[in-house]
Design a protein around this motif. Sequence first.
Motif, PDB file in Angstrom:
ATOM      1  N   VAL A   1     -11.362 -45.348  31.781  1.00 45.56           N
ATOM      2  CA  VAL A   1     -12.675 -45.386  31.055  1.00 45.56           C
ATOM      3  C   VAL A   1     -12.980 -43.959  30.632  1.00 45.56           C
ATOM      4  O   VAL A   1     -13.207 -43.199  31.434  1.00 45.56           O
ATOM      5  N   LEU A   2     -13.269 -43.882  29.225  1.00 45.25           N
ATOM      6  CA  LEU A   2     -13.172 -42.354  28.850  1.00 45.25           C
ATOM      7  C   LEU A   2     -14.738 -42.273  28.331  1.00 45.25           C
ATOM      8  O   LEU A   2     -15.382 -42.986  27.663  1.00 45.25           O
TER       9      LEU A   2
ATOM     10  N   ASN B   1     -12.954 -42.350  34.349  1.00 47.88           N
ATOM     11  CA  ASN B   1     -13.584 -43.137  35.398  1.00 47.88           C
ATOM     12  C   ASN B   1     -14.387 -42.163  36.136  1.00 47.88           C
ATOM     13  O   ASN B   1     -14.458 -42.215  37.365  1.00 47.88           O
ATOM     14  N   GLY B   2     -15.354 -41.492  35.598  1.00 52.67           N
ATOM     15  CA  GLY B   2     -16.471 -40.882  36.191  1.00 52.67           C
ATOM     16  C   GLY B   2     -16.044 -39.578  36.797  1.00 52.67           C
ATOM     17  O   GLY B   2     -16.713 -38.898  37.394  1.00 52.67           O
ATOM     18  N   GLN B   3     -14.641 -39.093  36.635  1.00 49.71           N
ATOM     19  CA  GLN B   3     -14.427 -37.858  37.331  1.00 49.71           C
ATOM     20  C   GLN B   3     -13.684 -37.041  36.143  1.00 49.71           C
ATOM     21  O   GLN B   3     -13.219 -37.347  35.155  1.00 49.71           O
TER      22      GLN B   3
ATOM     23  N   ASN C   1     -12.447 -46.261  25.044  1.00 47.03           N
ATOM     24  CA  ASN C   1     -12.989 -45.286  24.520  1.00 47.03           C
ATOM     25  C   ASN C   1     -14.597 -45.770  24.717  1.00 47.03           C
ATOM     26  O   ASN C   1     -15.042 -46.496  23.788  1.00 47.03           O
ATOM     27  N   ALA C   2     -15.235 -45.638  25.757  1.00 48.81           N
ATOM     28  CA  ALA C   2     -16.484 -45.915  26.194  1.00 48.81           C
ATOM     29  C   ALA C   2     -17.565 -44.876  25.713  1.00 48.81           C
ATOM     30  O   ALA C   2     -18.905 -44.962  26.174  1.00 48.81           O
ATOM     31  N   SER C   3     -17.362 -43.811  24.930  1.00 47.86           N
ATOM     32  CA  SER C   3     -18.299 -42.643  24.356  1.00 47.86           C
ATOM     33  C   SER C   3     -18.690 -43.273  23.074  1.00 47.86           C
ATOM     34  O   SER C   3     -17.973 -44.003  22.121  1.00 47.86           O
TER      35      SER C   3
ATOM     36  N   PHE D   1     -14.365 -39.190  19.103  1.00 46.36           N
ATOM     37  CA  PHE D   1     -12.931 -39.795  19.081  1.00 46.36           C
ATOM     38  C   PHE D   1     -12.083 -39.244  19.845  1.00 46.36           C
ATOM     39  O   PHE D   1     -12.122 -37.815  19.815  1.00 46.36           O
ATOM     40  N   TYR D   2     -11.125 -39.920  20.416  1.00 44.74           N
ATOM     41  CA  TYR D   2     -10.129 -39.230  21.397  1.00 44.74           C
ATOM     42  C   TYR D   2      -8.848 -39.323  20.831  1.00 44.74           C
ATOM     43  O   TYR D   2      -8.141 -40.343  20.357  1.00 44.74           O
ATOM     44  N   ARG D   3      -8.331 -38.153  20.774  1.00 44.56           N
ATOM     45  CA  ARG D   3      -6.910 -37.925  20.066  1.00 44.56           C
ATOM     46  C   ARG D   3      -6.093 -37.647  21.286  1.00 44.56           C
ATOM     47  O   ARG D   3      -5.983 -36.514  21.694  1.00 44.56           O
ATOM     48  N   LEU D   4      -5.170 -38.717  21.847  1.00 45.18           N
ATOM     49  CA  LEU D   4      -4.544 -38.506  23.185  1.00 45.18           C
ATOM     50  C   LEU D   4      -3.158 -38.013  22.938  1.00 45.18           C
ATOM     51  O   LEU D   4      -2.537 -38.608  22.151  1.00 45.18           O
ATOM     52  N   ALA D   5      -2.598 -37.442  23.885  1.00 43.03           N
ATOM     53  CA  ALA D   5      -1.342 -36.748  23.754  1.00 43.03           C
ATOM     54  C   ALA D   5      -0.827 -36.479  25.412  1.00 43.03           C
ATOM     55  O   ALA D   5      -1.697 -35.771  26.028  1.00 43.03           O
TER      56      ALA D   5
END
Length: 377
Positions: free
Chosen positions: A189-190, A221-223, A242-244, A248-252
């Motif tokens: 969970v972001l 996850n809250g960490q 993406n719970a923001s 935007f999250y650009r993941l790699a």
Amino acid sequence: MLKINRRKFIILTAASAVTTSAVGWAIAQNKKTPFNSQTSSKLHKSANGLLELDLEASLNSLNLGGKQAYLLSYNGQVPAPRLEAKPGDTVRIRFTNNLSQPTNLHYHGLHVSPAGNADNPLLNIPPKERLIYEFTIPKNHPSGTFWYHPHHHGMVAEQVFGGLAGLLIIRGELDEIPEIKAAKEEFLVLQDFGLDGNGNIQPPNHMTMMMGREGQILTVNGQINPNLSIAKGGLLRLRIVNASPSRFYRLALENHPFYLIATDGGGLDTPVELKELLLSPGERAEVLVRGEREPSQYRLWNLPYDRGGMGMMGDGMGMMGGGMGMMGNSSQRNPQVLVTVTYQGSVSRLPLPQKLIPVETLPEPKAVRGFELSMDM
């Protein structure tokens, strides 16, 4: 006349859909209750066709990156308890609002009724009031990664940015594919948070109300930068939301591709290899990671992402200069580590699944409609 293309319109609506309201910031008036931020979110699973639980929204204190923070939470947890059910199950939630604001619940992505006490965004639950939510998940509901959060008009972004969000998993056909069933499953969970010097959520200013707020603290996850493990030869299944409200999250993942197996719309027919995964606010995805590199530690990065800007001055500087544009770019300029993935142990090599969920081909359209979008100023 200022013209806007489809891409800019999508970015604009995605950001504005969760933009904070001008309602006064009343969260600090809530009762502050301490809880342990390191406690993993509790799991509530359906049994004998029923998922039943008590859920309370309140303000709580926790340690966030070594700093005392006051966040909104469900049942004293950020993120909220994970809920799991199956198609055909009944969901019954005894909800209590201990915020100083009205609120409600929305089950993001579920195919359930928006009427009555089901997934009704028009419900208004005043402070100190209770409501029983109840609905039945259709028997033909697809499996997938969903989430729940407030959806009270005018307060959505404010309350989601405060921390109110939790996973809702529907188990089904995708979970029974042998290779996926053998994979190690993790839930991410972001969330991002912006705190003032006293650990309270920063109130929005006029610019962030227009642009959408991005917090300087990124959590999973809250960490901050938690650790995950993968076995050499194994598969890791990441279920990500993406719970923001604006980021935007650009993941790699360092030296590892993703193999996309599901999106908001459910399972795919075959895995899709990706170098990067982009998640807009509220978006979910499921990926597999193969444990095929040299045993070591690898970083899951959030790469910089330009949310776009329409620009008001014709020179790319935008309203406020510095390339902010009307909607504003992300405040992030450098890659940030979200998670550290560590190789631990080894297993016999697990293959990727070759086939996933059959996806029906969309029928040919019977009607064609055209839309012209304009933003006259």
